[in-house]
Design a protein around this motif. Structure first.
Motif, mmCIF file in Angstrom:
data_model
loop_
_atom_site.group_PDB
_atom_site.id
_atom_site.type_symbol
_atom_site.label_atom_id
_atom_site.label_comp_id
_atom_site.label_asym_id
_atom_site.label_seq_id
_atom_site.Cartn_x
_atom_site.Cartn_y
_atom_site.Cartn_z
ATOM 1 N N ALA A 98 1.200 -1.343 -0.228
ATOM 2 C CA ALA A 98 -0.008 -0.392 -0.028
ATOM 3 C C ALA A 98 0.985 1.418 0.452
ATOM 4 C CB ALA A 98 -1.066 -0.243 1.262
ATOM 5 N N SER A 99 1.918 1.226 0.328
ATOM 6 C CA SER A 99 2.765 2.538 0.511
ATOM 7 C C SER A 99 3.313 2.792 -0.471
ATOM 8 C CB SER A 99 3.793 2.268 1.620
ATOM 9 O OG SER A 99 3.244 2.306 3.058
ATOM 10 N N VAL A 100 3.765 1.567 -1.352
ATOM 11 C CA VAL A 100 4.324 1.784 -2.969
ATOM 12 C C VAL A 100 3.075 2.451 -3.057
ATOM 13 C CG1 VAL A 100 5.149 0.778 -5.165
ATOM 14 C CG2 VAL A 100 5.977 0.261 -2.535
ATOM 15 N N GLN A 101 2.459 1.804 -3.617
ATOM 16 C CA GLN A 101 0.961 2.190 -4.173
ATOM 17 C C GLN A 101 0.621 4.107 -3.697
ATOM 18 O OE1 GLN A 101 -1.922 -0.746 -3.413
ATOM 19 N NE2 GLN A 101 -1.704 -1.986 -4.788
ATOM 20 N N LEU A 102 0.337 4.226 -2.463
ATOM 21 C CA LEU A 102 0.295 5.681 -1.924
ATOM 22 C C LEU A 102 1.102 6.811 -2.529
ATOM 23 C CD1 LEU A 102 -0.863 5.061 1.630
ATOM 24 C CD2 LEU A 102 -2.290 5.674 -0.314
ATOM 25 N N LEU A 103 2.596 6.445 -2.774
ATOM 26 C CA LEU A 103 3.573 7.777 -3.314
ATOM 27 C C LEU A 103 3.724 7.195 -4.699
ATOM 28 C CD1 LEU A 103 6.178 6.121 -0.249
ATOM 29 C CD2 LEU A 103 4.954 8.270 -0.246
ATOM 30 N N THR A 104 3.762 6.736 -5.582
ATOM 31 C CA THR A 104 3.741 6.358 -7.437
ATOM 32 C C THR A 104 2.564 7.421 -7.517
ATOM 33 O OG1 THR A 104 4.061 3.929 -6.535
ATOM 34 C CG2 THR A 104 3.299 5.030 -8.786
ATOM 35 N N ILE A 105 3.108 7.989 -8.228
ATOM 36 C CA ILE A 105 2.487 9.968 -8.447
ATOM 37 C C ILE A 105 2.849 9.539 -9.670
ATOM 38 C CG2 ILE A 105 2.127 12.210 -7.979
ATOM 39 C CD1 ILE A 105 1.479 10.012 -5.636
ATOM 40 N N LYS A 106 1.645 9.592 -10.864
ATOM 41 C CA LYS A 106 1.946 9.110 -12.409
ATOM 42 C C LYS A 106 1.512 11.065 -12.628
ATOM 43 C CE LYS A 106 0.316 4.883 -12.342
ATOM 44 N NZ LYS A 106 -0.827 3.647 -12.941
ATOM 45 N N GLN A 107 0.698 11.801 -12.210
ATOM 46 C CA GLN A 107 0.818 13.203 -12.298
ATOM 47 C C GLN A 107 2.750 13.337 -12.818
ATOM 48 O OE1 GLN A 107 -0.831 11.460 -10.445
ATOM 49 N NE2 GLN A 107 -2.980 11.899 -10.457
ATOM 50 N N PRO A 108 2.241 15.027 -13.678
ATOM 51 C CA PRO A 108 3.598 15.557 -14.234
ATOM 52 C C PRO A 108 3.288 16.441 -13.340
ATOM 53 C CG PRO A 108 2.364 15.655 -15.745
ATOM 54 C CD PRO A 108 1.557 14.704 -15.009
ATOM 55 N N ARG A 109 4.664 17.136 -13.291
ATOM 56 C CA ARG A 109 4.652 18.501 -11.869
ATOM 57 C C ARG A 109 3.155 19.527 -12.436
ATOM 58 N NH1 ARG A 109 8.536 21.558 -11.691
ATOM 59 N NH2 ARG A 109 7.986 22.389 -9.454
ATOM 60 N N GLU A 110 3.607 19.624 -13.536
ATOM 61 C CA GLU A 110 2.133 20.660 -14.665
ATOM 62 C C GLU A 110 1.105 20.668 -13.978
ATOM 63 O OE1 GLU A 110 6.259 20.065 -16.503
ATOM 64 O OE2 GLU A 110 4.467 18.385 -15.605
ATOM 65 N N PHE A 111 0.985 19.478 -13.979
ATOM 66 C CA PHE A 111 -1.049 19.054 -13.736
ATOM 67 C C PHE A 111 -1.216 19.604 -11.995
ATOM 68 C CE2 PHE A 111 -3.481 16.479 -11.144
ATOM 69 C CZ PHE A 111 -4.571 16.200 -12.067
ATOM 70 N N TRP A 112 -0.221 19.610 -11.388
ATOM 71 C CA TRP A 112 -0.599 19.878 -9.343
ATOM 72 C C TRP A 112 -0.732 21.733 -10.018
ATOM 73 C CZ3 TRP A 112 -1.269 15.934 -8.247
ATOM 74 C CH2 TRP A 112 -1.963 14.828 -7.965
ATOM 75 N N ARG A 113 0.506 22.474 -10.665
ATOM 76 C CA ARG A 113 0.618 23.590 -10.827
ATOM 77 C C ARG A 113 -0.543 24.141 -11.397
ATOM 78 N NH1 ARG A 113 6.043 25.115 -13.576
ATOM 79 N NH2 ARG A 113 4.202 24.658 -15.601
ATOM 80 N N SER A 114 -1.648 22.973 -12.617
ATOM 81 C CA SER A 114 -2.593 24.167 -13.135
ATOM 82 C C SER A 114 -4.135 23.653 -12.713
ATOM 83 C CB SER A 114 -3.158 22.770 -14.285
ATOM 84 O OG SER A 114 -2.167 23.099 -15.663
ATOM 85 N N ALA A 115 -3.876 22.455 -11.600
ATOM 86 C CA ALA A 115 -5.039 22.648 -10.554
ATOM 87 C C ALA A 115 -5.092 23.907 -9.704
ATOM 88 C CB ALA A 115 -4.732 22.042 -9.745
ATOM 89 N N VAL A 116 -3.460 24.444 -9.007
ATOM 90 C CA VAL A 116 -4.061 25.768 -7.986
ATOM 91 C C VAL A 116 -4.133 26.603 -8.981
ATOM 92 C CG1 VAL A 116 -1.122 25.779 -8.197
ATOM 93 C CG2 VAL A 116 -2.506 26.464 -5.600
ATOM 94 N N TYR A 117 -4.028 26.916 -9.707
ATOM 95 C CA TYR A 117 -3.841 28.108 -10.525
ATOM 96 C C TYR A 117 -5.670 27.670 -11.433
ATOM 97 C CZ TYR A 117 0.524 30.364 -10.041
ATOM 98 O OH TYR A 117 1.718 30.804 -9.867
ATOM 99 N N ALA A 118 -5.721 26.746 -10.731
ATOM 100 C CA ALA A 118 -7.549 26.804 -12.050
ATOM 101 C C ALA A 118 -8.511 27.246 -10.426
ATOM 102 C CB ALA A 118 -7.594 25.298 -11.993
ATOM 103 N N THR A 119 -8.117 27.098 -9.909
ATOM 104 C CA THR A 119 -8.856 27.271 -8.664
ATOM 105 C C THR A 119 -9.088 28.375 -7.616
ATOM 106 O OG1 THR A 119 -9.778 26.899 -6.246
ATOM 107 C CG2 THR A 119 -7.463 26.363 -6.569
ATOM 108 N N VAL A 120 -10.271 29.196 -8.045
ATOM 109 C CA VAL A 120 -10.441 30.572 -7.606
ATOM 110 C C VAL A 120 -10.849 30.239 -5.873
ATOM 111 C CG1 VAL A 120 -11.995 31.185 -10.019
ATOM 112 C CG2 VAL A 120 -13.227 30.624 -7.985
ATOM 113 N N LYS A 121 -10.837 29.730 -4.998
ATOM 114 C CA LYS A 121 -10.977 29.703 -3.823
ATOM 115 C C LYS A 121 -9.309 29.829 -3.251
ATOM 116 C CE LYS A 121 -15.116 28.300 -4.487
ATOM 117 N NZ LYS A 121 -15.741 27.847 -4.333
ATOM 118 N N PRO A 122 -10.129 30.879 -1.764
ATOM 119 C CA PRO A 122 -8.938 31.138 -1.411
ATOM 120 C C PRO A 122 -8.246 30.025 -1.264
ATOM 121 C CG PRO A 122 -10.839 31.700 -0.091
ATOM 122 C CD PRO A 122 -11.292 30.901 -1.139
ATOM 123 N N VAL A 123 -7.034 30.625 -0.874
ATOM 124 C CA VAL A 123 -5.484 29.169 -0.361
ATOM 125 C C VAL A 123 -4.359 30.401 0.165
ATOM 126 C CG1 VAL A 123 -3.492 27.557 -1.592
ATOM 127 C CG2 VAL A 123 -6.221 28.361 -3.176
#
Length: 203
Positions: free
Chosen positions: A123-148
């Motif tokens: 389960a640890s291996v599965q949890l720490l296997t992140i397939k999305q590229p860094r750009e995915f997370w950047r797009s997500a945080v910039y897409a939300t209009v809610k306070p961060v």
């Protein structure tokens, strides 16, 4: 020392399923809006939730000490998974100790390590296997209009500065003298930040 233990799921140890867990919990609670607070891996899970589900039911996001895909990319540490496979108990004990700059009691560290070891290696291996590229997370945080609110240690200070510069509504705080568990090392400061942020967005 008392720790509340969750049941160990037999499957679903991946980003998509855990983000759906968030959505299902929000639906179950039947609340109009929530503040998502994610620490470490849960930063990515919160951002994946926003990417998949949108932010209509989100009042704000608190992202604590993980990369949000902004520049500069964080330096990679030692090979934790190899250490975990070689000697799981030793690796987990060291990992728990390294989370703190302060000196929690030995009882606290041992109890926390014991809880962490309840997660099976697979389960640890599965949890720490992140397939999305860094750009995915950047797009997500910039897409939300809610306070961060983005709270980090020194290793992510550059990302915090760039995020605040490019997304001025973002609040950031750098805990230069704290470890990864910064809300333990500097609890009073972290709690004050949370009180202020929540007070502003939940009026």
């Amino acid at each position: 020392m008392l720790f509340r233990s969750s049941a160990i799921a037999r499957s679903g140890h991946n980003m998509a399923r855990r983000s759906k867990d968030i959505a299902e919990l929000i639906a179950h609670l039947k609340v109009p809006r929530v503040v998502l607070v994610g620490w470490s891996l849960a930063v990515l899970e919160a951002l994946n939730y926003v990417h998949e589900q949108g932010d209509a039911r989100v009042a704000g996001l608190v992202l604590v000490d993980n990369s949000v895909g902004e520049d500069p990319a964080p330096q990679r540490g030692g090979n934790f998974m190899a250490r975990l496979q070689a000697d799981r108990e030793k690796a987990m004990s060291e990992f728990v100790r390294e989370m703190f700059r302060s000196q929690p009691s030995q009882e606290y560290l041992e109890a926390l390590t014991a809880q962490a070891l309840r997660t099976p290696y697979k389960a640890s291996v599965q949890l720490l296997t992140i397939k999305q590229p860094r750009e995915f997370w950047r797009s997500a945080v910039y897409a939300t209009v809610k306070p961060v609110l983005y709270v980090v240690t020194s290793r992510l200070q550059g990302q915090a500065e760039n995020l605040q510069r490019k997304r001025p509504a973002t609040r950031t705080a750098v805990f230069a003298d704290a470890g990864h568990a910064l809300f333990v090392d500097e609890a009073a400061r972290f709690n004050a930040l949370m009180d202020e942020f929540l007070g502003d967005i939940l009026r």
